[in-house]
Design a protein around this motif. Structure first.
Motif, PDB file in Angstrom:
ATOM      1  N   ASN A 226       0.563  -1.074  -0.081  1.00  0.00           N
ATOM      2  CA  ASN A 226      -0.037   0.657   0.055  1.00  0.00           C
ATOM      3  C   ASN A 226       0.999   1.543  -0.700  1.00  0.00           C
ATOM      4  O   ASN A 226       0.912   2.293  -1.014  1.00  0.00           O
ATOM      5  N   GLU A 231      -2.039  -1.804  -5.356  1.00  0.00           N
ATOM      6  CA  GLU A 231      -3.313  -2.545  -4.943  1.00  0.00           C
ATOM      7  C   GLU A 231      -3.348  -3.716  -4.869  1.00  0.00           C
ATOM      8  O   GLU A 231      -3.061  -4.731  -6.064  1.00  0.00           O
ATOM      9  N   GLN A 232      -4.016  -4.338  -4.208  1.00  0.00           N
ATOM     10  CA  GLN A 232      -4.202  -5.676  -3.733  1.00  0.00           C
ATOM     11  C   GLN A 232      -5.724  -6.382  -4.445  1.00  0.00           C
ATOM     12  O   GLN A 232      -6.501  -5.383  -4.044  1.00  0.00           O
ATOM     13  N   TYR A 233      -5.706  -6.563  -5.896  1.00  0.00           N
ATOM     14  CA  TYR A 233      -6.778  -6.988  -6.719  1.00  0.00           C
ATOM     15  C   TYR A 233      -6.747  -8.512  -5.634  1.00  0.00           C
ATOM     16  O   TYR A 233      -8.206  -9.028  -6.531  1.00  0.00           O
ATOM     17  N   GLU A 234      -6.497  -9.039  -6.333  1.00  0.00           N
ATOM     18  CA  GLU A 234      -6.261 -10.480  -6.026  1.00  0.00           C
ATOM     19  C   GLU A 234      -5.434 -10.766  -4.243  1.00  0.00           C
ATOM     20  O   GLU A 234      -4.323  -9.912  -3.585  1.00  0.00           O
ATOM     21  N   THR A 314     -10.727 -11.488  -5.107  1.00  0.00           N
ATOM     22  CA  THR A 314     -10.405 -10.595  -5.821  1.00  0.00           C
ATOM     23  C   THR A 314     -11.287  -9.100  -5.140  1.00  0.00           C
ATOM     24  O   THR A 314     -12.697  -8.892  -4.592  1.00  0.00           O
ATOM     25  N   LYS A 315     -10.127  -7.914  -5.628  1.00  0.00           N
ATOM     26  CA  LYS A 315     -11.324  -6.918  -5.668  1.00  0.00           C
ATOM     27  C   LYS A 315     -13.019  -6.782  -5.950  1.00  0.00           C
ATOM     28  O   LYS A 315     -13.604  -6.034  -5.098  1.00  0.00           O
ATOM     29  N   TRP A 316     -13.087  -7.485  -6.853  1.00  0.00           N
ATOM     30  CA  TRP A 316     -14.196  -7.432  -7.303  1.00  0.00           C
ATOM     31  C   TRP A 316     -15.722  -8.286  -7.332  1.00  0.00           C
ATOM     32  O   TRP A 316     -16.762  -7.553  -6.823  1.00  0.00           O
ATOM     33  N   THR A 356     -17.349  -8.738  -0.453  1.00  0.00           N
ATOM     34  CA  THR A 356     -15.675  -8.547  -1.048  1.00  0.00           C
ATOM     35  C   THR A 356     -15.056  -9.199   0.414  1.00  0.00           C
ATOM     36  O   THR A 356     -16.223  -8.712   2.060  1.00  0.00           O
ATOM     37  N   ASN A 359      -9.983  -6.766   5.318  1.00  0.00           N
ATOM     38  CA  ASN A 359      -8.357  -7.484   5.500  1.00  0.00           C
ATOM     39  C   ASN A 359      -8.354  -8.023   6.489  1.00  0.00           C
ATOM     40  O   ASN A 359      -7.504  -9.099   6.430  1.00  0.00           O
TER      41      ASN A 359
END
Length: 375
Positions: A226, A231-234, A314-316, A356, A359
């Motif tokens: 960060n 960006e953590q996307y997965e 994932t972030k999605w 989602t 953390n």
């Protein structure tokens, strides 16, 4: 849109942690290449004329290929499929294979994304893993690749290694984020049966890092990524300026892909196929015109479970509207019910119709996924 994965099963030596199918018998390389080119032609209709947006060379060690062998494979794919002009071509490589001349050659062949297996910037840990490179070579290769013109470089790191301490892990993270990389894949060590690490663990000659230290290292990873603008996307993947791995993202999004080579998997939206995990059997099957793969037709339950297992990472996240539309109101209600306890404890977030992991939830992602799938 669709993707193609090519499994190159050869390694010059075996890493002690790796359970991907590979062989050090490189004498089979020419027969393998000939068979691979045959498979490309035979499976040209598998993706039903979808445009190829991503091509991914994995292994094994794809960088055992000569530049002309790589060019031959890409040329065969172009002859059999409609390939997008903006196709992402990812090439996994070990640092010690990436000389400047080789980097220029594979770039000329069409590779526009490098995935470099660094694993650690501590020589002691590289030696324990039986890696062929050292930290200095890894640093130099990434800098050289950027200077040559590669502007989409991913590095791999492993944490949770035996005796890896926080200072060493922080040093590796600081080092990677100082380099011209746009993507980081960071994986926790898993002890897979059949690997040297697994054998030593069972014999008691190797000690697994305790859970507290592993969690601390994951927390440090999130913090440093960060801070560096990644960006953590997965769960295990981080990108700068949205330079996600298009190929791997397509897996998580349920996009069709064709897998070529021994042990490679394919998905056409309705079924999965996987090739035999043995290069000699793969070659022999094509020579004898016999079956070289197994296939599974996916039920609605299978497809629902795959949606959960891939997208929750994932972030999605998971879309309740998508579940309702594709799997019905009953499964939508089931998903809401199963996530409710995790939402209440802050492990899972519900934003509108999207579910989602928080953390905190990332630390118990396997437990959450197990609760959400339909048995």
């Amino acid at each position: 849109m669709a993707g193609i994965y090519i499994h190159i099963p050869f390694c010059r030596q075996k890493c002690y942690y790796c359970d991907f199918y590979k062989t050090v018998n490189t004498s089979l390389q020419q027969k393998f290449l000939s068979t691979l080119l045959t498979e490309i032609k035979e499976r040209k209709n598998y993706l039903q004329n979808e445009t190829i947006e991503t091509i991914y060379f994995g292994g094994g060690t794809p960088s055992v290929l000569s530049n002309w062998e790589l060019a031959q494979i890409l040329s065969s794919i172009a002859d059999s499929f409609t390939v997008s002009s903006g196709v992402e071509i990812t090439f996994e490589a070990n640092p010690d294979d990436l000389t400047n001349s080789y980097l220029k050659a594979i770039q000329q062949a069409g590779v526009n994304r490098l995935s470099i297996g660094i694993q650690s910037f501590q020589d002691s840990h590289l030696k324990k893993m039986n890696r062929r490179h050292n930290a200095a070579e890894a640093i130099e290769v990434i800098k050289n690749a950027a200077e040559i013109g590669f502007d989409n470089i991913s590095a791999d790191l492993i944490y949770g290694l035996p005796n890896l301490n926080q200072t060493e892990w922080k040093d590796s993270l600081q080092q990677v984020f100082q380099l011209p990389v746009q993507h980081l894949s960071a994986y926790h060590l898993t002890y897979h049966e059949g690997t040297a690490f697994y054998t030593w663990l069972k014999k008691g000659t190797l000690k697994e890092l305790n859970e507290t230290e592993s969690v601390d290292q994951f927390t440090t990873l999130l913090k440093y990524a960060n801070k560096a603008g990644f960006e953590q996307y997965e769960i295990s993947n981080f990108a700068k300026n949205e330079m996600y791995s298009k190929h791997n993202t397509s897996y998580w999004m349920g996009i069709k892909y064709l897998g070529l080579g021994p042990s490679a998997h394919s998905f056409d939206g309705k079924s999965r196929r996987w090739n035999v995990s043995h290069v000699e059997s793969y070659i022999k099957a094509f020579a004898n015109k016999s079956d070289y793969f197994e296939e599974e037709i996916l039920s609605e339950k299978d497809r629902f479970n795959e949606y959960i297992l891939t997208r929750i990472r994932t972030k999605w996240g998971l879309s309740l509207d998508f579940v309702n539309q594709h799997f019905g109101a009953e499964n939508r209600a089931y998903l809401l019910k199963q996530t409710s306890k995790y939402i209440n404890t802050g492990m899972v977030l519900l934003n509108g119709d999207v579910i989602t992991l928080s953390n905190k939830g990332l630390f118990i992602s396997d437990e959450i996924m197990a609760d959400l799938i339909i048995i």
